[in-house]
Design a protein around this motif. Structure first.
Motif, PDB file in Angstrom:
ATOM      1  N   GLN A 128      -6.310   7.399  -1.346  1.00 30.78           N
ATOM      2  CA  GLN A 128      -6.832   8.516  -0.558  1.00 30.78           C
ATOM      3  C   GLN A 128      -6.625   9.886  -1.210  1.00 30.78           C
ATOM      4  N   ASP A 129      -5.647  10.012  -2.093  1.00 30.90           N
ATOM      5  CA  ASP A 129      -5.362  11.319  -2.690  1.00 30.90           C
ATOM      6  C   ASP A 129      -6.414  11.752  -3.706  1.00 30.90           C
ATOM      7  N   ARG A 163       0.830   4.144  -3.263  1.00 36.36           N
ATOM      8  CA  ARG A 163       0.065   5.385  -3.096  1.00 36.36           C
ATOM      9  C   ARG A 163       0.511   6.477  -4.082  1.00 36.36           C
ATOM     10  N   SER A 207       0.825  -1.209   0.000  1.00 36.70           N
ATOM     11  CA  SER A 207       0.000   0.000   0.000  1.00 36.70           C
ATOM     12  C   SER A 207       0.855   1.253   0.000  1.00 36.70           C
ATOM     13  N   THR A 208       1.839   1.294   0.877  1.00 30.00           N
ATOM     14  CA  THR A 208       2.697   2.478   0.993  1.00 30.00           C
ATOM     15  C   THR A 208       3.399   2.764  -0.322  1.00 30.00           C
ATOM     16  N   SER A 210      -6.216   3.410   1.804  1.00 25.31           N
ATOM     17  CA  SER A 210      -5.108   4.349   2.010  1.00 25.31           C
ATOM     18  C   SER A 210      -4.356   4.624   0.718  1.00 25.31           C
ATOM     19  N   VAL A 211      -4.371   3.664  -0.195  1.00 23.59           N
ATOM     20  CA  VAL A 211      -3.641   3.810  -1.457  1.00 23.59           C
ATOM     21  C   VAL A 211      -4.283   4.879  -2.346  1.00 23.59           C
TER      22      VAL A 211
END
Length: 479
Positions: free
Chosen positions: A146-147, A116, A112-113, A143-144
């Motif tokens: 979210q932007d 993103r 995920s981190t 979370s991936v």
């Protein structure tokens, strides 16, 4: 099947009215469902951008079955971060752990981190070329994506990869059981203890927090199968007024006949099935995240042999993070002389098997399964009853849905006995009952009736087709 194209710099240059960006969780059961869903959306002539790692793009395309074309789907592949994948807890040589959750795949959550920023870059690029961007992401990938909230013409929808029954109970319990439900539904309901590792539970809770910003929820199920539980999920205490759609099954419900060339390239299991009597074969497969001890493999082998039923047994080790690495293949030994003893009645498959096509074959009459939701939906859509053997995650409660609510299956291993060895006489009894008894025949009839209902629902003016059209109308509104 090779991906149609790669990398973010290949974003389509022509202006689009609406584009859909699909972000699956990088595990087979999630990747597969969202690839099938992408194919269905693309049939409305809407371009799809499917984003995952290079390894998982290769994996989902190689294993795709039931359809041949990924036209209108653009694959974006990014490198997998380097990390150490632990030894599977359920590896035949590692039986020290009681919990069978595949913690060796825990590093998938770390991806995920790394995804993103690439996802954000693709979204921003597409936002300048499209009137609207629709993001459909796995509930474990919030979370991936979210932007997207900083992009005015973007909106996101959460995809839940589990049954409505299982998801409803999870949410209902986590909210402190905010309203009364039929006590028969929760009588003898298996606990979720042991379903997940503590680390994964923490990960799930953190990812679900991001869903509160989304515009709606999507389920791979049908109102024909789970209408009651979809209604419960739509209650204000659960849904908070968000839109939801039940758009499954995502997998093809009809397997088209193959050309002569394709017939010559068919998997050996399908060629073998061609020679068997209708509904006479039980398909035995436990998904991609489970390995058995040598002792349990021996019991399964003896149970199948003693049942005298015809079978296809897929016997593979669990996937590791890279399903194609040479060092992930485990040596699996069958009892001496087993294959010779059963050579007229069964075959053992040690490579990837075309599960959907096996279930769709007229000779297949039962499915001994771990009850992952992919497998449940494929079996239901093809009218095949199940013998349930849940391992972890949502599987124990999926098994309850199959056996106690839909009544199209038999219990081969109850979750309460999850730490015990399943003996050959139990396997023999359940397989024989499912395949060669009046009780099994009645379950097969119910499964076929449910399959007919599902197929009718996806046809013209069917409830699922109308719901799918409604979803497409929603995401293309005003355009």
């Amino acid at each position: 099947m090779a991906p149609s194209c790669n990398h973010s710099q290949n974003v389509h240059q022509l202006p689009q009215q609406v584009v859909v960006v699909v972000v699956p969780f990088p595990a087979q059961g999630h990747l597969n469902q969202l690839l099938h869903f992408s194919r269905l959306i693309s049939s409305y002539n809407i371009p799809i951008h499917y984003i995952t790692t290079t390894t998982h793009s290769r994996q989902v395309n190689f294993r795709a079955h039931g359809f041949k074309s990924t036209k209108n789907i653009q694959f974006h592949e990014f490198p997998t971060p380097i990390f150490t994948s632990p030894t599977p807890r359920n590896n035949p040589n590692n039986n020290s752990s009681i919990n069978k959750f595949p913690s060796h795949l825990q590093p998938c959550s770390q991806i995920s981190t790394n995804l993103r920023n690439p996802v954000a870059n693709i979204l921003h690029t597409l936002s300048h070329k499209s009137r609207r961007i629709i993001i459909i992401h796995d509930s474990l990938m919030g979370s991936v994506v979210q932007d997207y909230r900083a992009i005015p013409n973007a909106e996101a929808y959460t995809f839940h990869s589990v049954s409505a029954f299982t998801l409803f109970l999870y949410v209902w319990e986590s909210l402190g059981k905010p309203f009364f439900i039929d006590s028969d539904m929760i009588k003898d309901l298996p606990s979720i203890d042991g379903c997940f590792s503590p680390e994964f539970n923490t990960f799930v809770r953190s990812e679900h927090e991001y869903s509160k910003f989304n515009s709606g929820k999507i389920y791979n199920t049908s109102r024909v199968i789970e209408g009651h539980f979809l209604d419960l999920l739509s209650k204000e205490q659960i849904n908070k007024g968000k839109k939801q759609w039940a758009l499954g099954p995502f997998n093809p419900i009809t397997i088209l006949g193959s050309t002569l060339q394709q017939q010559q390239q068919r998997h050996k299991s399908l060629t073998w099935l061609d020679k068997q009597v209708a509904k006479s074969v039980i398909f035995v497969s436990f998904g991609t995240t489970t390995s058995f001890s040598h002792e349990q493999i021996n019991e399964i082998a003896m149970g199948l042999e003693q049942s005298q039923q015809k079978f296809i047994w897929v016997l593979r080790g669990a996937d590791k993070e890279n399903a194609f690495s040479e060092d992930v293949m485990e040596r699996i030994e069958l009892p001496k002389g087993f294959e010779e003893k059963v050579r007229d009645r069964g075959i053992v498959v040690t490579d990837w098997a075309p599960q959907l096509e096996i279930l769709a074959h007229s000779s297949t009459g039962g499915f001994l399964s771990h009850c992952g939701w992919n497998s449940c939906m494929e079996s239901i859509s093809m009218g095949v009853p199940l013998a349930t053997w849940p391992m972890h995650s949502d599987q124990p409660r999926n098994a309850v849905l199959i056996t106690k609510i839909l009544k199209i299956g038999l219990v081969i291993k109850d979750w309460a006995q999850r730490d015990e060895l399943v003996l050959s006489n139990k396997i023999e009894k359940v397989v024989t009952t499912l395949m060669a008894s009046k009780e099994g025949e009645e379950m097969r009839k119910r499964a076929q009736e449910l399959s007919f209902g599902v197929k009718k629902a996806v046809g013209e003016n069917g409830v699922t087709k109308n719901e799918f059209d409604s979803f497409i109308a929603h995401i293309t509104r005003g355009i």
